[in-house]
Write a protein that holds these residues in place. Structure first.
Motif, PDB file in Angstrom:
ATOM      1  N   ILE A  10      66.283  46.887  37.115  1.00 52.64           N
ATOM      2  CA  ILE A  10      67.384  47.864  37.084  1.00 52.64           C
ATOM      3  C   ILE A  10      66.853  49.177  36.508  1.00 52.64           C
ATOM      4  CG2 ILE A  10      69.313  46.245  37.066  1.00 52.64           C
ATOM      5  CD1 ILE A  10      69.487  46.681  34.004  1.00 52.64           C
ATOM      6  N   GLY A  11      65.600  49.187  36.118  1.00 58.47           N
ATOM      7  CA  GLY A  11      64.877  50.431  35.891  1.00 58.47           C
ATOM      8  C   GLY A  11      64.998  51.073  34.537  1.00 58.47           C
ATOM      9  N   ARG A  12      65.394  52.334  34.565  1.00 57.66           N
ATOM     10  CA  ARG A  12      65.374  53.172  33.360  1.00 57.66           C
ATOM     11  C   ARG A  12      66.718  53.879  33.211  1.00 57.66           C
ATOM     12  NH1 ARG A  12      59.950  53.666  32.105  1.00 57.66           N
ATOM     13  NH2 ARG A  12      58.644  52.894  33.784  1.00 57.66           N
ATOM     14  N   PRO A  13      66.956  54.419  31.996  1.00 65.45           N
ATOM     15  CA  PRO A  13      68.230  55.126  31.827  1.00 65.45           C
ATOM     16  C   PRO A  13      68.318  56.378  32.675  1.00 65.45           C
ATOM     17  CG  PRO A  13      66.883  55.254  29.825  1.00 65.45           C
ATOM     18  CD  PRO A  13      66.189  54.322  30.752  1.00 65.45           C
ATOM     19  N   MET A  14      69.537  56.718  33.078  1.00 66.55           N
ATOM     20  CA  MET A  14      69.764  57.984  33.766  1.00 66.55           C
ATOM     21  C   MET A  14      69.646  59.138  32.777  1.00 66.55           C
ATOM     22  SD  MET A  14      72.969  56.877  35.989  1.00 66.55           S
ATOM     23  CE  MET A  14      72.739  55.642  37.255  1.00 66.55           C
ATOM     24  N   ARG A  15      69.625  60.354  33.298  1.00 63.26           N
ATOM     25  CA  ARG A  15      69.508  61.534  32.447  1.00 63.26           C
ATOM     26  C   ARG A  15      70.627  61.542  31.385  1.00 63.26           C
ATOM     27  NH1 ARG A  15      69.736  66.764  35.893  1.00 63.26           N
ATOM     28  NH2 ARG A  15      71.961  66.388  35.825  1.00 63.26           N
ATOM     29  N   ASN A  16      70.312  62.022  30.214  1.00 61.26           N
ATOM     30  CA  ASN A  16      71.310  62.192  29.148  1.00 61.26           C
ATOM     31  C   ASN A  16      71.965  60.867  28.720  1.00 61.26           C
ATOM     32  OD1 ASN A  16      72.625  63.862  27.334  1.00 61.26           O
ATOM     33  ND2 ASN A  16      74.402  64.125  28.663  1.00 61.26           N
ATOM     34  N   THR A  17      71.206  59.793  28.883  1.00 65.27           N
ATOM     35  CA  THR A  17      71.717  58.457  28.529  1.00 65.27           C
ATOM     36  C   THR A  17      70.589  57.723  27.828  1.00 65.27           C
ATOM     37  OG1 THR A  17      73.096  58.416  30.494  1.00 65.27           O
ATOM     38  CG2 THR A  17      72.573  56.288  29.525  1.00 65.27           C
ATOM     39  N   GLU A  18      70.931  56.955  26.802  1.00 63.90           N
ATOM     40  CA  GLU A  18      69.886  56.125  26.194  1.00 63.90           C
ATOM     41  C   GLU A  18      70.324  54.669  26.222  1.00 63.90           C
ATOM     42  OE1 GLU A  18      66.735  56.195  22.547  1.00 63.90           O
ATOM     43  OE2 GLU A  18      68.815  56.526  22.025  1.00 63.90           O
ATOM     44  N   ILE A  19      69.347  53.812  26.516  1.00 63.31           N
ATOM     45  CA  ILE A  19      69.598  52.370  26.504  1.00 63.31           C
ATOM     46  C   ILE A  19      68.943  51.800  25.256  1.00 63.31           C
ATOM     47  CG2 ILE A  19      69.146  50.176  27.709  1.00 63.31           C
ATOM     48  CD1 ILE A  19      71.041  52.171  29.193  1.00 63.31           C
ATOM     49  N   LEU A  20      69.719  51.018  24.504  1.00 63.20           N
ATOM     50  CA  LEU A  20      69.161  50.315  23.351  1.00 63.20           C
ATOM     51  C   LEU A  20      69.230  48.830  23.684  1.00 63.20           C
ATOM     52  CD1 LEU A  20      71.295  52.106  20.576  1.00 63.20           C
ATOM     53  CD2 LEU A  20      69.014  52.758  21.366  1.00 63.20           C
ATOM     54  N   VAL A  21      68.081  48.173  23.674  1.00 67.03           N
ATOM     55  CA  VAL A  21      68.088  46.717  23.850  1.00 67.03           C
ATOM     56  C   VAL A  21      68.058  46.132  22.443  1.00 67.03           C
ATOM     57  CG1 VAL A  21      66.912  44.734  24.849  1.00 67.03           C
ATOM     58  CG2 VAL A  21      66.887  46.929  26.054  1.00 67.03           C
ATOM     59  N   LEU A  22      69.126  45.413  22.078  1.00 66.49           N
ATOM     60  CA  LEU A  22      69.243  44.922  20.697  1.00 66.49           C
ATOM     61  C   LEU A  22      69.149  43.394  20.662  1.00 66.49           C
ATOM     62  CD1 LEU A  22      72.183  47.165  19.371  1.00 66.49           C
ATOM     63  CD2 LEU A  22      69.718  47.574  19.188  1.00 66.49           C
ATOM     64  N   ASP A  23      68.398  42.882  19.690  1.00 69.79           N
ATOM     65  CA  ASP A  23      68.290  41.421  19.558  1.00 69.79           C
ATOM     66  C   ASP A  23      69.473  40.874  18.740  1.00 69.79           C
ATOM     67  OD1 ASP A  23      67.790  41.829  16.892  1.00 69.79           O
ATOM     68  OD2 ASP A  23      65.658  41.322  16.987  1.00 69.79           O
ATOM     69  N   ASP A  24      69.425  39.572  18.409  1.00 70.04           N
ATOM     70  CA  ASP A  24      70.543  38.924  17.704  1.00 70.04           C
ATOM     71  C   ASP A  24      70.853  39.580  16.363  1.00 70.04           C
ATOM     72  OD1 ASP A  24      70.586  37.213  19.737  1.00 70.04           O
ATOM     73  OD2 ASP A  24      69.638  35.527  18.677  1.00 70.04           O
ATOM     74  N   GLN A  25      69.821  40.202  15.773  1.00 74.66           N
ATOM     75  CA  GLN A  25      70.036  40.879  14.473  1.00 74.66           C
ATOM     76  C   GLN A  25      70.261  42.384  14.638  1.00 74.66           C
ATOM     77  OE1 GLN A  25      67.238  38.359  14.016  1.00 74.66           O
ATOM     78  NE2 GLN A  25      69.048  37.167  13.430  1.00 74.66           N
ATOM     79  N   ASP A  26      70.550  42.814  15.833  1.00 73.62           N
ATOM     80  CA  ASP A  26      70.734  44.244  16.134  1.00 73.62           C
ATOM     81  C   ASP A  26      69.488  45.074  15.877  1.00 73.62           C
ATOM     82  OD1 ASP A  26      73.209  44.028  17.198  1.00 73.62           O
ATOM     83  OD2 ASP A  26      74.292  44.755  15.445  1.00 73.62           O
ATOM     84  N   LYS A  27      68.323  44.441  16.004  1.00 71.11           N
ATOM     85  CA  LYS A  27      67.055  45.195  15.899  1.00 71.11           C
ATOM     86  C   LYS A  27      66.653  45.631  17.315  1.00 71.11           C
ATOM     87  CE  LYS A  27      65.756  44.536  11.476  1.00 71.11           C
ATOM     88  NZ  LYS A  27      66.941  43.811  11.071  1.00 71.11           N
ATOM     89  N   LEU A  28      66.030  46.819  17.370  1.00 72.83           N
ATOM     90  CA  LEU A  28      65.650  47.372  18.666  1.00 72.83           C
ATOM     91  C   LEU A  28      64.485  46.592  19.275  1.00 72.83           C
ATOM     92  CD1 LEU A  28      66.400  49.838  20.457  1.00 72.83           C
ATOM     93  CD2 LEU A  28      64.503  51.050  19.366  1.00 72.83           C
ATOM     94  N   VAL A  29      64.645  46.186  20.534  1.00 72.40           N
ATOM     95  CA  VAL A  29      63.562  45.496  21.248  1.00 72.40           C
ATOM     96  C   VAL A  29      62.815  46.531  22.085  1.00 72.40           C
ATOM     97  CG1 VAL A  29      63.078  43.839  23.092  1.00 72.40           C
ATOM     98  CG2 VAL A  29      64.866  43.335  21.409  1.00 72.40           C
ATOM     99  N   ILE A  30      61.493  46.592  21.934  1.00 67.46           N
ATOM    100  CA  ILE A  30      60.737  47.505  22.809  1.00 67.46           C
ATOM    101  C   ILE A  30      59.603  46.783  23.551  1.00 67.46           C
ATOM    102  CG2 ILE A  30      61.120  49.890  21.970  1.00 67.46           C
ATOM    103  CD1 ILE A  30      58.989  49.453  19.917  1.00 67.46           C
ATOM    104  N   GLU A  31      59.223  45.613  23.055  1.00 73.77           N
ATOM    105  CA  GLU A  31      58.111  44.882  23.670  1.00 73.77           C
ATOM    106  C   GLU A  31      58.587  44.218  24.963  1.00 73.77           C
ATOM    107  OE1 GLU A  31      59.556  43.722  20.862  1.00 73.77           O
ATOM    108  OE2 GLU A  31      58.375  44.766  19.348  1.00 73.77           O
ATOM    109  N   PRO A  32      57.662  43.994  25.915  1.00 77.47           N
ATOM    110  CA  PRO A  32      58.058  43.294  27.148  1.00 77.47           C
ATOM    111  C   PRO A  32      58.428  41.834  26.872  1.00 77.47           C
ATOM    112  CG  PRO A  32      55.724  43.913  27.212  1.00 77.47           C
ATOM    113  CD  PRO A  32      56.273  44.446  25.931  1.00 77.47           C
ATOM    114  N   ASP A  33      59.261  41.304  27.743  1.00 76.78           N
ATOM    115  CA  ASP A  33      59.600  39.872  27.777  1.00 76.78           C
ATOM    116  C   ASP A  33      60.428  39.345  26.618  1.00 76.78           C
ATOM    117  OD1 ASP A  33      58.583  39.293  30.243  1.00 76.78           O
ATOM    118  OD2 ASP A  33      56.540  39.137  29.467  1.00 76.78           O
TER     119      ASP A  33
END
Ligand code: AMP
Length: 367
Positions: A187-210
């Motif tokens: 589903i790719g990447r965020p559109m312009r002027n939008t940020e996606i935060l992938v959050l784990d169970d503890q609301d920590k930011l996920v940046i690593e693959p998989d």
């Protein structure tokens, strides 16, 4: 009642009810500002002009129609409202696209898949008129997209993702490389002027693959909330847990995603489609992805009955027995993910938006 006689961009443009595919419909209140921001991006990204003709599939009570309506309002492109009946008559539908020189379609994957599997797809020449095929609303399986790409290789294909609460779509992937039938389409990447935060169970930011986390969204695209429903608004539109200095809302989509090695987002399933079965955590979407690759399967859907700890796989297309399916699926999935029962249908029930109707399947076969 309004106390001023003019409209400003934080006023509501519409209140749209979600499809209810995952529960009770809610009235999502969206401002002018969110739509202006989204449509500016759509028009620029896909280079839509007054020369284009858009072929609309989404009913106006479904937010995919926002792209169709407002990109034509902004650019002067023609908007053709295709009658719902034509989606059940593929030869006429294809002829309609050709006769009206439709250049752009933004449809749900179920509608595109029906065309892909029709023998009539070969009979109408769209090579000179159709330029863009965009889709959003549910998973597009590469097996079905590959049929489109094979038939119309010069068209631009894009997978847009988003719930109604963020003004139609917030991420996009322009299909730019080959995919095998069993790979997931990003589903790719965020559109312009939008940020996606992938959050784990503890609301920590996920940046690593998989690493799996919940897709959360920050930006102008966020709806003002659920109309007349502060309680449910507070549950899903929450303070950004990554910054506490000032009030800033993010929207928790309830969708599970991960990054691939190119830092593209991969959709896995809804959080409530993640189940615990035989002690294992399973995303039903992964079973659907595997089932979609099987010979003769045009559409599929997987549901779970927690009372009996039972996974049911629904298939449209070729008729298989449970044991045939499990023999084939066992080459693609671990044993504990194999469905307990397979039900083959002539055609999947579709909801009013044209997506597979999970509620109807559950009511009829599971509950
Ligand atoms: P709705 O608000 O009724 O449009 O439904 C939004 C939901 O549809 C999202 O939360 C996702 O679960 C699903 N969805 C939307 N777009 C996509 C996509 N491109 N791929 C997979 N699922 C999608």
């Amino acid at each position: 009642m309004r106390f001023v006689d003019r409209i400003i961009d934080t006023d509501l443009l519409y209140v749209m009810f979600t499809s209810g595919s995952t529960g009770m419909p809610k009235g999502v209140a969206v401002t002018h500002r969110s739509v202006v921001d989204y449509i500016d991006w759509v028009v620029e990204q896909f280079d839509i002009t007054e020369k284009d003709s858009i072929g609309n599939q989404a009913p106006f009570y479904f937010d995919n129609s926002i792209l169709d309506i407002y990109s034509s309002v902004k650019t002067g492109a023609e908007l053709h409202i295709i009658s719902e009946e034509l989606f059940h008559q593929i030869p006429q539908l294809l002829q309609y696209l050709a006769d009206n020189r439709i250049s752009t379609i933004f449809w749900v994957p179920s509608a595109l898949s029906q065309v892909a599997w029709s023998k009539d797809f070969e009979t109408v020449d769209l090579t000179k008129t159709l330029k863009r095929v965009l889709f959003c609303g549910e998973v597009m399986h590469n097996k079905n997209l590959n049929l489109w790409r094979y038939r119309l290789p010069n068209v631009q294909y894009a997978n847009l993702y988003g719930p109604t609460e963020i003004t139609d779509a917030c991420t996009y992937y322009i299909v730019n490389r080959p995919f095998s039938d069993d790979e997931p389409l990003p589903i790719g990447r965020p559109m312009r002027n939008t940020e996606i935060l992938v959050l784990d169970d503890q609301d920590k930011l996920v940046i690593e693959p998989d690493i799996v986390g919940e897709l959360c969204v920050r930006g102008t695209c966020l709806a003002a909330g659920y109309y007349n429903d502060p309680e449910r608004t507070a549950q899903s539109f929450i303070q950004n847990p990554l910054q506490k200095a000032y009030e800033e809302k993010i929207y928790r989509t309830g969708d599970l995603v991960k990054y691939n090695e190119y830092h593209e987002l991969i959709y896995l399933s809804r959080k409530d489609f993640q189940i615990k079965h035989l002690g294992h955590r399973i995303e039903l979407g992964e079973i659907e992805t595997a089932a979609s690759t099987l010979d003769g399967v045009a559409a599929c859907c997987c549901l779970y009955n927690p009372v009996y700890d039972f996974i049911v796989l629904f298939l449209e297309g070729k008729s298989y027995t449970s044991s045939e399916i499990n023999k084939r699926l066992s080459m693609l999935l671990p044993r504990y993910m194999l469905p307990s029962l397979v039900i083959c249908l002539d055609s999947m029930p579709l909801n009013a938006n044209g997506k597979i109707d999970r509620v109807k399947l559950r009511e009829k076969y599971i509950n």
